[in-house]
Scaffold this active site. Structure first.
Site, PDB file in Angstrom:
ATOM      1  CE  LYS A 115      -3.987   1.828   0.159  1.00  0.00           C
ATOM      2  NZ  LYS A 115      -4.935   1.717  -0.920  1.00  0.00           N
ATOM      3  CE  LYS A 202      -5.601 -16.581  -8.722  1.00  0.00           C
ATOM      4  NZ  LYS A 202      -4.659 -16.570  -7.702  1.00  0.00           N
ATOM      5  CE  LYS A 205     -14.149  -8.393  -4.024  1.00  0.00           C
ATOM      6  NZ  LYS A 205     -14.228  -8.244  -2.575  1.00  0.00           N
TER       7      LYS A 205
END
Ligand code: TRP
Length: 331
Positions: A115, A202, A205
């Site tokens: 992050k 792949k 989500k």
């Protein structure tokens, strides 16, 4: 001899899809059947809270996970199955461990570091979008693990560092106060095939290419029809290697069915026909769990009851360990 404790958490951050089922749920269910260990499986809802901050979604994801696991055959009489937020002892240990954990250890944790790197690239403040739940995520996970004297922690590759951090924290504690915390081992879930999504990448989500695990029959058929194929004509031989449809078929079909599908690819088969057969094997395996899944979701009281019973069992173990820890530090 006491059976080893095998503990793992499932983070409720989305609707379960076929990729989750093959990659994580199915192998974990097989392990739960093994009576040589005490399984502890829990829904890590407080871990999800650092990203899922919508009341309705939060509830939904948790119930969906609970319903999915039970519908697929998790036996709550064999394993201890609970919702993390029902076991407040975890949070008490979390604070104690926070005080034993150097901040630098958290700075090095992958999720946080990624992050920060992303923020740096985008020219943001390095901690932009980082809440303390994300930052101290590994300490909560260490509490989950250490509170239950876990011997083994089955995880995906991305979670190995977190188990190592749990070991570091336990060692720190034991060095300071004496040996109470058991050092856990991680067990890397065996690599299963990469499950392709609708577009051939792949199934994930984040790519928006998933097939929901319990989508109704008609919708399932439609989605399978959308899986991308090439334009080879029906009568031409086809490669099984790299074929999304074959990869999916293999996960649900029996050995002899797989062999005969291989043969059909060799001789030439139309993609429409392959899709039909893929649908049939998937539907065969999921029809019954799907029915149970929706039954559970209609009756969330029953789910609550199962989870509450699990939490009681979990808390009786947790209380003993927490008392020892508090005793050691002088509370
Ligand atoms: N962090 C894990 C994940 O994202 C979930 C998790 C929470 C977990 N607590 C755990 C896994 C304890 C194993 C042990 O998948």
């Amino acid at each position: 001899m006491e059976r080893p404790t095998v503990l793992t958490g499932i983070k409720p951050t989305g609707h379960p899809h076929l990729g989750n089922y093959i990659g994580a749920i199915k192998p974990a269910l097989e392990m739960a059947e093994d009576n040589r260990s005490q399984g502890i499986y829990f829904i890590a809802d407080y871990h999800a809270l650092n990203s899922v901050q919508d009341r309705q979604e939060f509830k939904e994801y948790t119930y969906e996970i609970a319903a999915a696991w039970l519908a697929l055959g998790l036996d709550p009489d064999k394993v201890i199955f609970y919702r993390q937020s029902d076991v407040p002892e975890i949070l008490e240990l979390h604070w104690i461990l926070s005080c034993m954990t150097p901040k630098g250890l958290m700075n090095r944790a992958h999720a946080y570091k990624a992050k920060v790197e992303e923020n740096n690239l985008e020219g943001n403040d390095q901690d932009s979008g980082v809440n303390m739940g994300l930052f101290t995520y590994p300490i909560l996970m260490a509490s989950d693990i250490l509170l239950f004297n876990s011997d083994q922690v089955p995880v995906g590759k991305d979670q190995v560092q977190h188990v190592e951090i749990a070991r570091d924290i336990a060692e720190n504690f034991n060095r300071t106060f004496g040996e109470v915390l058991k050092l856990p081992q991680y067990v890397i879930e065996e690599e299963t095939a990469v499950i392709p999504g609708l577009d051939g990448r792949k199934m994930s989500k984040s790519y928006g290419n998933t097939i929901p695990l319990f989508t109704e029959e008609k919708a399932l058929k439609k989605l399978i029809n959308k899986i991308v194929t090439d334009s080879t004509p029906p009568e031409e031989p086809k490669e099984v290697k790299g074929s999304s449809l074959f990869t999916l078929y293999k996960e649900f079909a029996a050995e002899d069915e797989i062999e005969s599908m291989r043969e059909k690819y060799r001789k030439g088969i139309g993609w429409g026909q392959v899709k039909k057969e893929v649908f049939e094997v998937i539907n065969r395996e999921l029809r019954e769990p799907r029915r149970k899944y929706y039954e559970y979701l209609e009756d969330t009281k029953a789910l609550d009851e199962v989870l509450k019973r699990g939490a009681q069992e979990a808390r009786s173990i947790a209380a003993v360990q927490l008392r020892k820890v508090k005793e050691m530090i002088g509370c």
